[in-house]
Design a protein around this motif. Structure first.
Motif, short mmCIF file in Angstrom:
data_model
loop_
_atom_site.label_atom_id
_atom_site.label_comp_id
_atom_site.label_asym_id
_atom_site.label_seq_id
_atom_site.Cartn_x
_atom_site.Cartn_y
_atom_site.Cartn_z
N PRO A 1 0.82 -1.21 0.00
CA PRO A 1 0.00 0.00 0.00
C PRO A 1 0.86 1.27 0.00
CG PRO A 1 -0.31 -1.28 2.04
CD PRO A 1 0.57 -2.08 1.15
N PHE A 2 2.11 1.13 0.42
CA PHE A 2 3.01 2.29 0.44
C PHE A 2 4.01 2.22 -0.72
CE2 PHE A 2 1.96 1.80 5.08
CZ PHE A 2 1.29 3.01 5.22
N ALA A 3 3.63 1.52 -1.79
CA ALA A 3 4.55 1.31 -2.92
C ALA A 3 5.12 2.65 -3.41
CB ALA A 3 3.82 0.61 -4.06
N GLY A 4 6.41 2.64 -3.63
CA GLY A 4 7.05 3.83 -4.20
C GLY A 4 7.49 4.87 -3.19
N LEU A 5 7.13 4.66 -1.92
CA LEU A 5 7.46 5.68 -0.92
C LEU A 5 8.77 5.40 -0.19
CD1 LEU A 5 3.95 6.43 0.64
CD2 LEU A 5 5.05 7.45 -1.34
N GLY A 6 9.26 4.16 -0.29
CA GLY A 6 10.51 3.84 0.40
C GLY A 6 10.72 2.34 0.42
N PRO A 7 11.92 1.90 0.81
CA PRO A 7 12.21 0.46 0.82
C PRO A 7 11.37 -0.29 1.85
CG PRO A 7 13.96 1.71 1.88
CD PRO A 7 13.03 2.72 1.29
N SER A 8 11.05 -1.54 1.51
CA SER A 8 10.23 -2.37 2.41
C SER A 8 11.03 -3.57 2.91
CB SER A 8 9.02 -2.93 1.65
OG SER A 8 8.08 -1.93 1.43
N LEU A 9 10.75 -3.93 4.15
CA LEU A 9 11.23 -5.19 4.71
C LEU A 9 9.98 -6.05 4.85
CD1 LEU A 9 13.42 -3.41 7.36
CD2 LEU A 9 14.24 -4.52 5.27
N VAL A 10 10.01 -7.25 4.30
CA VAL A 10 8.78 -8.02 4.17
C VAL A 10 8.78 -9.24 5.08
CG1 VAL A 10 7.19 -9.14 2.55
CG2 VAL A 10 8.61 -7.22 1.78
N ILE A 11 7.73 -9.37 5.85
CA ILE A 11 7.55 -10.52 6.73
C ILE A 11 6.31 -11.27 6.24
CG2 ILE A 11 7.02 -11.24 9.10
CD1 ILE A 11 8.55 -8.67 9.99
N VAL A 12 6.52 -12.50 5.78
CA VAL A 12 5.40 -13.28 5.25
C VAL A 12 5.05 -14.38 6.24
CG1 VAL A 12 4.55 -14.67 3.32
CG2 VAL A 12 6.18 -12.81 2.89
N ASP A 13 3.81 -14.38 6.67
CA ASP A 13 3.34 -15.38 7.64
C ASP A 13 4.32 -15.54 8.81
OD1 ASP A 13 1.03 -15.80 6.21
OD2 ASP A 13 1.89 -17.43 5.01
N GLY A 14 4.81 -14.41 9.26
CA GLY A 14 5.66 -14.41 10.45
C GLY A 14 7.13 -14.67 10.18
N VAL A 15 7.49 -14.82 8.91
CA VAL A 15 8.89 -15.12 8.59
C VAL A 15 9.48 -13.98 7.76
CG1 VAL A 15 10.46 -16.74 7.43
CG2 VAL A 15 8.39 -17.60 8.60
N PHE A 16 10.60 -13.45 8.21
CA PHE A 16 11.27 -12.39 7.45
C PHE A 16 11.83 -12.96 6.16
CE2 PHE A 16 15.40 -10.02 6.77
CZ PHE A 16 14.81 -8.91 6.19
N PRO B 1 18.26 3.28 3.22
CA PRO B 1 19.00 4.54 3.24
C PRO B 1 20.29 4.41 4.05
CG PRO B 1 16.71 4.84 3.98
CD PRO B 1 16.95 3.37 3.89
N ALA B 2 21.23 5.29 3.77
CA ALA B 2 22.50 5.29 4.49
C ALA B 2 22.25 5.45 5.98
CB ALA B 2 23.38 6.43 3.97
N GLY B 3 22.97 4.69 6.78
CA GLY B 3 22.81 4.79 8.23
C GLY B 3 21.81 3.80 8.79
N VAL B 4 21.07 3.10 7.91
CA VAL B 4 20.07 2.14 8.39
C VAL B 4 20.56 0.73 8.11
CG1 VAL B 4 17.69 1.33 8.17
CG2 VAL B 4 18.20 3.76 7.91
N GLU B 5 20.49 -0.08 9.14
CA GLU B 5 20.94 -1.47 9.01
C GLU B 5 19.77 -2.37 9.43
OE1 GLU B 5 24.88 -2.88 11.00
OE2 GLU B 5 23.19 -3.59 12.22
N ALA B 6 19.50 -3.40 8.63
CA ALA B 6 18.38 -4.28 8.98
C ALA B 6 18.82 -5.73 8.88
CB ALA B 6 17.20 -4.04 8.04
N LEU B 7 18.34 -6.54 9.81
CA LEU B 7 18.56 -7.98 9.69
C LEU B 7 17.39 -8.73 10.30
CD1 LEU B 7 21.32 -9.18 12.16
CD2 LEU B 7 20.32 -6.92 12.23
N GLY B 8 17.29 -10.01 9.91
CA GLY B 8 16.19 -10.82 10.41
C GLY B 8 16.37 -11.13 11.89
N LEU B 9 15.26 -11.15 12.61
CA LEU B 9 15.35 -11.40 14.05
C LEU B 9 15.74 -12.84 14.35
CD1 LEU B 9 14.88 -10.29 16.97
CD2 LEU B 9 12.58 -11.22 16.79
N ALA B 10 15.18 -13.79 13.58
CA ALA B 10 15.48 -15.20 13.87
C ALA B 10 16.98 -15.46 13.78
CB ALA B 10 14.71 -16.10 12.90
N GLY B 11 17.58 -14.90 12.73
CA GLY B 11 19.02 -15.04 12.57
C GLY B 11 19.78 -14.41 13.73
#
Lengths: 249, 440
Positions: free
Chosen positions: B90-105, B116-126
């Motif tokens: 629903p927010f397509a085009g407004l910024g990068p998405s991190l996707v969790i499908v059925d509870g799984v990253f 964006p620069a300065g932002v770091e993301a990783l999966g929680l399970a990992g």
């Protein structure tokens, strides 16, 4: 042409209009005068379609169509416009948004296309300028924080945009200083047209110096008890309503 | 002498028994240390599902509503992931998405390279599976609450998002929670957002899923903000009708922080959104806002607990409910001002429009003030659309449904205005417009 025949109206078991008859021809400016409680505002609300009132008998015909069978919005689309005595504030709705919604709703009801935004803006700007309404007021929420004079001018602006054929001005002069009164009256006078008629409701003759009526009707106890030319207003100003209070009873 | 104390432990419901049986069967495959999970499970076992005699759940009797605890969602198949990939956010085009499908990253569906620069993301399970414990996890979401405990016991996956100190991130980052499948399943997700000193982030969440499936989601978002950090957060829930959405937000703010959150609920059968804010540093300001547009038998509960633990902080709350049909809205707002939290400024407002004759709004503001130099106010209104205003609009030519829609749009709009990002606000406004159009 507006024709009101034998109109009987009550609100919460209290009779307000008692067999009122009135005819306003195309292009005519009719003034309704009368003491407090004579039913002037009730008449304006009943023509516009407020549902607090119970119509017991009679009819209101606009060009042959009975307005009483129509919803308020259908009456507006048919050409009725009520300039409210106390225009309402609508927090959260920008004046411009409201004007566009109203105009396009009426155009839709009449089978016309929606106005393009540039056309709409052009009309609003021209109308606003004539009524000395600053542009930034149009961006603010409708009537929120507007002074009494600004609210009344906004009503006239709406009237100018919606191009009704039957305009009711319900005590448009109340709460206005003389300068604001002149601006409002100029706005109304600019809309005078052989195809458009006006019902001007007022307590005082002063407004009628600026919006000169063709006919003057005196209301008392829910009836029109005397009709005449514009000189009748001057007579009322000099003698007051005492002569008429007992006539209807 | 015989013990005459009555045994007040209620009989366990089917859902409670299912949840209690679930943990031993899945705990071996849940990522991370099991001690914390066991502790949370024990806390849940002690409390059971929250019910109407638990004050914080007075108007949302989860024990009565949750007849069955749905099994944990399966790991999504490649085919399902393909479907999700094709579905626009629903927010397509407004910024990068991190996707969790059925509870799984799902890194493959996420825009990890576009962060964006300065932002770091990783999966929680990992992160949970790594040797080091996940820094800041469990720091912001702290409450004696059975739903939070269930999440702590069962959390399967989620995202850890860190914004480096001083990074002013202009582009919003989105987390999409996408549900699939036609059978009710449950998910337990957790998102941890750590915003460094002086950094700023706009975080958007969307909950998307199929209509009519009674999915059960228990999601926790933790936000830990360093001094002078700015965090804007928006949640849009368009998950299919039928779902049960339990969401807990824990916020811990340093000094001179700005935090703003808005949630819009139109879809779930039942939603409970509980926000716990802890002011840990002085001169921070928060603005908690939201709107719910409900019909049928939908139920939306917003419960806020704002803990002014330090002086000179400001909190603002504005919630708007539009309730049609037999729907129910709940607003509970608790502001706690600790004895030394002088110069606290707290103002809370909840407003509801009841469109349906059988709609219900429950407002419960609570102020617990232990300091003497504070300004705290709360207000709640409940009513119908103003007839005079409706007549005014109709006298201008707006048909009744249009006039009502305009008034409702304006009503909810006052809360939507608190969303600073215009593009995100625009998305939520169009969801509101869609809801109002569907009603016409």
């Amino acid at each position: 042409m507006l024709e009101i025949r034998n109109l009987h109206v009550q609100i919460e078991d209290k009779k307000i209009l008692n067999g009122l008859n009135l005819t306003v021809h195309d292009g005519e400016v009719a003034a309704i005068m009368g003491p407090n409680g004579s039913g002037k505002s009730t008449l304006s609300y009943v023509i516009a379609g407020k549902d607090d009132y119970e119509v017991l008998d009679g009819e209101i015909l606009l060009n042959g169509e009975n307005l009483l069978d129509m919803e308020p919005d259908a009456r507006a689309a048919a050409g009725v416009f009520l300039a409210f005595q106390y225009p309402l504030e609508i927090p959260g709705v920008a004046t411009m948004t409201f004007l566009k919604a109203a105009l396009n709703a009426q155009r839709k009801a009449r089978g016309d296309d929606e106005l393009s935004t540039p056309d709409f803006m052009k009309r609003v700007r021209a109308g606003a300028e004539r009524l000395h309404i600053p542009q930034d007021m149009l961006k603010r929420a409708l009537n929120v924080g507007f002074s009494g004079g600004e609210k009344k001018r906004m009503e006239i602006l709406q009237m100018a945009l919606l191009e009704p054929t039957f305009c009711i001005l319900d005590e448009t002069d109340s709460g206005l200083d003389i300068d604001a009164l002149k601006i409002a009256a100029d706005g109304v006078n600019a809309l005078r047209d052989p195809k458009r008629s006006f019902l001007v409701i007022t307590h005082y003759q002063r407004l009628l110096n600026y919006i000169v009526p063709d006919t003057v009707h005196v209301m008392s106890s829910g009836q029109v008890v005397k009709s005449g030319g514009k000189e009748l207003a001057l007579e009322l100003e000099a003698n007051g309503y005492a002569d008429y209070r007992s006539q209807a009873a | 002498m015989a013990d005459l104390t009555p045994n007040v432990t209620p009989m366990r419901t089917a859902a409670e028994n299912q949840l209690l049986a679930l943990f031993p069967s899945v705990k071996a495959r849940l990522p991370g240390a099991s001690a914390e999970r066991q502790q949370a499970y024990d806390a849940f076992a002690q409390a059971g599902l929250p019910h109407r005699r638990v004050e914080a759940w007075k108007y949302t009797d989860l024990r009565a509503v949750l007849r069955e605890a749905a099994p944990l969602a399966d790991v999504p198949s490649a085919a399902l992931l393909g479907e999700v990939r094709a579905k626009p956010s629903p927010f397509a085009g407004l910024g990068p998405s991190l996707v969790i499908v059925d509870g799984v990253f799902e890194p493959s569906l996420s825009d990890l390279d576009a962060l964006p620069a300065g932002v770091e993301a990783l999966g929680l399970a990992g992160a949970l599976g790594a040797a080091q414990p996940v820094a800041n996890l469990g720091e912001a979401a702290v409450a004696d609450d059975a739903v939070l405990a269930l999440n702590a016991a069962f959390m399967t996956d989620g995202v850890v998002l860190r914004v480096a100190a001083g990074s002013k991130v202009e582009t919003p980052v989105f987390v999409r929670f996408v549900r699939t499948g036609g059978e009710p399943r449950s998910t337990y997700t957790r998102v941890l957002v750590v915003v460094g000193e002086g950094a700023s982030l706009t975080l958007g969440e969307s909950r998307e899923g199929p209509a009519g499936v009674a999915h059960q989601d228990n999601a926790v978002l933790e936000i830990v903000a360093g001094d002078r950090a700015t965090v804007s957060h928006v949640v849009l829930n368009t998950e299919g009708r039928g779902s049960i959405d339990l969401s807990t937000v824990g916020v811990k703010l340093g000094a001179k922080c700005l935090f703003n959150t808005f949630a819009l609920a139109t879809a779930p059968a039942l939603s409970r959104r509980q926000i716990f804010v802890h002011f840990a540093g002085e001169n921070s300001k928060i603005s908690l806002n939201g709107g719910a547009l409900l019909n049928g038998r939908q139920h939306a509960d917003t419960t806020l607990v704002v803990n002014h633990a330090v002086p000179h902080c400001e909190s603002r709350e504005l919630y708007k409910h539009v309730l049609d049909g037999e729907s129910t809205g709940v607003f509970q707002g608790k502001i706690i001002v600790q004895p030394y939290a002088q110069k606290t400024d707290g103002q809370m407002m909840s407003q509801a429009v009841l469109l349906g004759d059988n709609a219900t709004m429950n407002n419960k503001p609570e102020l617990e003030i232990f300091a003497d130099d504070v300004v705290c106010a709360h207000g709640a209104t409940c009513g119908q659309l103003d007839d005079d205003l409706l007549f005014y609009l109709r006298a201008r030519g707006l048909p009744k449904p249009d006039a009502e829609a305009l008034m409702l749009q304006a009503f909810v709009g006052q809360a939507l205005e608190t969303i600073e990002d215009e593009s995100i606000r625009g998305v939520l406004e169009s969801v509101v417009e869609g809801w109002l159009k569907a009603r016409m």
